[in-house]
Design a protein around this motif. Structure first.
Motif, PDB file in Angstrom:
ATOM      1  N   VAL A  31      -3.438 -12.387   6.629  1.00  0.00           N
ATOM      2  CA  VAL A  31      -2.922 -12.433   5.193  1.00  0.00           C
ATOM      3  C   VAL A  31      -2.137 -10.290   5.470  1.00  0.00           C
ATOM      4  O   VAL A  31      -1.541 -10.743   4.461  1.00  0.00           O
ATOM      5  CB  VAL A  31      -4.107 -12.517   4.340  1.00  0.00           C
ATOM      6  CG1 VAL A  31      -3.785 -11.591   3.109  1.00  0.00           C
ATOM      7  CG2 VAL A  31      -4.706 -13.922   4.341  1.00  0.00           C
ATOM      8  N   LEU A  34       1.121 -11.180   5.921  1.00  0.00           N
ATOM      9  CA  LEU A  34       1.664 -11.342   4.974  1.00  0.00           C
ATOM     10  C   LEU A  34       1.562 -10.352   4.220  1.00  0.00           C
ATOM     11  O   LEU A  34       2.891 -10.566   3.509  1.00  0.00           O
ATOM     12  CB  LEU A  34       0.752 -12.617   4.233  1.00  0.00           C
ATOM     13  CG  LEU A  34       0.936 -13.903   5.295  1.00  0.00           C
ATOM     14  CD1 LEU A  34       0.340 -14.816   4.639  1.00  0.00           C
ATOM     15  CD2 LEU A  34       2.301 -14.703   5.293  1.00  0.00           C
ATOM     16  N   ASP A  35       0.450 -10.058   3.771  1.00  0.00           N
ATOM     17  CA  ASP A  35       1.090  -8.456   3.241  1.00  0.00           C
ATOM     18  C   ASP A  35       1.902  -7.565   3.146  1.00  0.00           C
ATOM     19  O   ASP A  35       3.069  -6.559   2.616  1.00  0.00           O
ATOM     20  CB  ASP A  35      -0.724  -8.071   3.324  1.00  0.00           C
ATOM     21  CG  ASP A  35      -0.399  -6.654   1.951  1.00  0.00           C
ATOM     22  OD1 ASP A  35       0.521  -6.254   1.060  1.00  0.00           O
ATOM     23  OD2 ASP A  35      -1.376  -5.325   2.099  1.00  0.00           O
ATOM     24  N   LEU A 183      -4.156 -12.232  -1.189  1.00  0.00           N
ATOM     25  CA  LEU A 183      -2.633 -12.707  -2.031  1.00  0.00           C
ATOM     26  C   LEU A 183      -2.220 -13.249  -3.319  1.00  0.00           C
ATOM     27  O   LEU A 183      -0.829 -12.499  -3.417  1.00  0.00           O
ATOM     28  CB  LEU A 183      -2.331 -13.567  -1.168  1.00  0.00           C
ATOM     29  CG  LEU A 183      -2.382 -13.802   0.903  1.00  0.00           C
ATOM     30  CD1 LEU A 183      -2.906 -15.293   0.545  1.00  0.00           C
ATOM     31  CD2 LEU A 183      -0.953 -13.345   0.402  1.00  0.00           C
ATOM     32  N   TYR A 187       0.985 -11.200  -4.549  1.00  0.00           N
ATOM     33  CA  TYR A 187       2.950 -11.672  -4.964  1.00  0.00           C
ATOM     34  C   TYR A 187       2.660 -11.304  -6.764  1.00  0.00           C
ATOM     35  O   TYR A 187       4.403 -11.309  -7.260  1.00  0.00           O
ATOM     36  CB  TYR A 187       1.993 -13.439  -5.047  1.00  0.00           C
ATOM     37  CG  TYR A 187       3.651 -13.523  -5.569  1.00  0.00           C
ATOM     38  CD1 TYR A 187       4.281 -14.023  -4.828  1.00  0.00           C
ATOM     39  CD2 TYR A 187       3.720 -14.388  -6.954  1.00  0.00           C
ATOM     40  CE1 TYR A 187       5.784 -14.688  -5.180  1.00  0.00           C
ATOM     41  CE2 TYR A 187       4.500 -15.396  -7.508  1.00  0.00           C
ATOM     42  CZ  TYR A 187       5.499 -15.332  -6.430  1.00  0.00           C
ATOM     43  OH  TYR A 187       6.732 -16.437  -7.017  1.00  0.00           O
TER      44      TYR A 187
END
Length: 459
Positions: A31, A34-35, A183, A187
Motif C-alpha cells: 500500500v 500504491l500511496d 488507501l 484516493y
C-alpha cells in the motif's frame, strides 16, 4: 546439512509467528507503493519531496524501534520465564523512553525541517524535478506527519508487547484495517473525490495520519476487550518503574537506540550521496526503494520472528534449543528470499512504468530493482543474523555488525564512488549494497560460535 532443516513442529511454530508479520508488512509496503504511485501521479517533484520527508521519518521510526527493542529483549525473556511483574515493568519503561524520543524529534523536525531536507537536494535541476518544489512539498508532508507520529508510537508500544507474547495476529489485523483506511482517504484527498478538495501531497499526509490513529485505536480497544486472554495487561499501569530496573534495561536500550538511529542515518546519508548525481537519480532510487520494501519484508519479518522464538527459549534457559533453531531460521530465510527475489525481478519493469514520470527515471529504477533483487538473499540472511545476536542481549556486537559497518564501509564507499569516480549509478549501487556479503561470513561465524546465548532474566 541436517542441522539447517527443521521438523514439522518447528515450521508450524515459525509459520504461526511469522506469517501474520509477513502479511502485515507485505500489505503495508504494498500500500506504501500504491500511496507512492498516487503521489507520483501528481508530479515528480511532489513524489521526490514526499520520499525525502519519508527518509527523515524513517530515522524517527527506527529510533522508536530501537528504543522498544531494548525493552523487548528483556520482555521476551521475561515472558518465556513467566515473570509477569517484570514484564509489566518493561511495558511502562517503553512509555518513558518513547515519549522522550517523540518530544525531542518533533522539536528537531519543526525547527530544522528545511535544513534536513536540503541535505538530499542538489541545486541542479533534474529533467523532471525542481529543487524548490521538492523542498516545499517535503516540508508540507513532514509537518502534517508529525501528528501521526504520536499514534505510531502508542501503537508500537502495544504491538511490540503483543508480539513478545507470540501474538502476531492482532497487530496484523489492525495494520490491515489501517492500510485500507489509508488507501481510501488517499484516493479521496489526493485527487479531490466525492466533493473533497484536491490536496495533493497534503492529502497523502492527512490520509496516513488518519490511518495511524485508526490502527492505534483498533489495537488498544481489542486489548481492553480481551484482557482475560492477555492477562499480562491486567493492572499494567498500576505499578511504577523502579530505578534499579531502569539501570538494568537502559544501557542496552540506549545502545540499541543509538544503533538504529545511526544505522538509519547512515542509509539516509548514502541516499544523499546518490543525490550528488542529480535529483532524477533520487527519484529513481525512491521508486526502487518503495518497490524493494515490498519484497524485503521476508527478511525483516523473519528477523522479528527470530527475536521472539530465540528470546523466549533463552528466557526458559533452553540455550541448546535456541542455537539449533537459529540455524534453521537462517537457512529458511535464504530459501524464501530467493523466491521473493524472482518475483521482484519479474515485476522490475512493470511497476516503475506505473509512475507518472520520465522514461529515463523509469528505466533507471528498473535496473536498480533488478540489482536489489539479486542482493535480496544477502539482506535476509544478515537481518536474521542481526536479530539472532540481539536476542541474547549482545548489543555491542550488533552495533559493530550494523551501524558501525554502515559508517565505516558502506557510506565512505558510496561517497567516494558517487563523487570521485565516473562509474555509472548501477555499478555504484551494486558495489555499495553488494559489499554486505562481508557481513554474511562474519554474521554466520558469530551465530555459530554461540556467543549470543545469554539469559538476561535467569537468577
Amino acid at each position: 546439512m541436517r542441522k539447517f532443516i527443521g521438523d514439522r513442529k518447528f515450521y508450524k511454530t515459525l509459520m504461526i509467528i511469522v506469517m501474520p508479520i509477513v502479511l502485515q508488512q507485505f500489505i503495508t509496503q504494498f500500500v506504501g507503493l500504491l500511496d507512492n504511485l498516487m503521489v507520483g501521479q501528481v508530479g515528480t517533484s511532489e513524489m521526490t519531496g514526499v520520499s525525502l520527508a519519508n527518509q527523515l521519518l524513517f530515522v524517527f521510526n527506527l529510533g522508536i524501534f530501537g528504543s522498544l527493542s531494548g525493552a523487548s529483549i528483556f520482555a521476551t525473556q521475561y515472558f518465556g520465564a513467566k515473570n509477569k511483574e517484570r514484564y509489566q515493568e518493561t511495558f511502562r519503561f517503553k512509555w518513558i523512553i518513547t515519549s522522550i524520543i517523540f518530544i525531542v524529534t518533533s522539536l528537531i523536525f519543526i525547527l530544522f525541517s528545511e535544513q534536513l531536507l536540503s541535505i538530499f537536494i542538489n541545486s541542479q535541476e533534474g529533467e523532471d524535478a525542481n529543487p524548490v518544489l521538492v523542498l516545499l512539498h517535503g516540508k508540507q508532508y513532514l509537518w502534517i506527519m508529525l501528528i501521526g507520529n504520536l499514534a505510531f508510537v502508542i501503537k508500537e508500544i502495544y504491538a511490540s508487547s503483543l508480539r513478545e507474547m507470540k501474538e502476531t495476529f492482532i497487530p496484523m489485523l489492525s495494520g490491515i484495517i489501517a492500510i485500507f483506511v489509508n488507501l481510501v482517504f488517499n484516493y479521496i484527498l489526493i485527487f479531490g473525490k466525492f466533493g473533497f478538495p484536491e490536496l495533493g501531497v497534503e492529502g497523502a499526509a492527512i490520509a496516513t495520519v488518519i490511518s495511524r490513529f485508526v490502527e492505534m485505536f483498533v489495537i488498544i480497544i481489542y486489548v481492553q476487550i480481551k484482557k482475560e486472554k492477555y492477562n499480562y495487561f491486567k493492572g499494567i499501569y498500576k505499578g511504577r518503574v523502579h530505578l534499579s530496573f531502569v539501570k538494568k534495561v537502559m544501557p542496552k536500550t540506549l545502545m540499541l537506540l543509538t544503533n538504529e538511529l545511526f544505522w538509519s542515518l547512515g542509509l539516509t546519508l548514502i541516499l544523499s550521496c546518490y543525490g550528488i548525481r542529480g535529483l532524477d537519480f533520487v527519484a529513481s532510487f525512491n521508486i526502487c526503494n518503495t518497490i524493494s520494501n515490498v519484497f524485503i519484508t521476508v527478511g525483516t519479518s523473519l528477523g522479528n520472528a527470530t527475536a521472539i522464538i530465540l528470546g523466549n527459549k533463552i528466557g526458559k534457559d533452553d540455550l541448546e534449543g535456541a542455537k539449533s533453531d537459529s540455524y534453521k531460521i537462517l537457512f529458511f530465510a535464504v530459501v524464501v528470499s530467493f523466491a521473493f527475489a524472482g518475483v521482484m525481478a519479474a515485476t522490475s519493469k512493470v511497476l516503475p512504468n506505473l509512475y507518472n514520470t520520465t522514461d529515463s527515471i523509469k528505466q533507471t529504477a528498473t535496473y536498480l530493482i533488478l540489482i536489489a533483487a539479486a542482493l535480496l538473499p544477502i539482506h535476509a540472511f544478515n537481518t536474521c543474523c542481526y536479530f539472532t545476536l540481539r536476542s541474547g542481549g549482545r548489543i555491542l556486537i550488533t552495533i559493530l555488525f550494523d551501524c558501525v559497518y554502515v559508517f565505516t564501509v558502506r557510506l565512505p564507499l558510496a561517497f567516494v564512488l558517487a563523487k570521485y569516480t565516473n562509474l555509472n549509478i548501477y555499478l555504484v549501487y551494486t558495489f555499495v549494497t553488494g559489499i554486505d556479503v562481508i557481513k554474511v561470513f562474519v554474521g554466520y561465524i558469530l551465530v555459530d560460535k554461540g556467543i549470543w546465548l545469554k539469559s538476561l532474566v535467569q537468577n
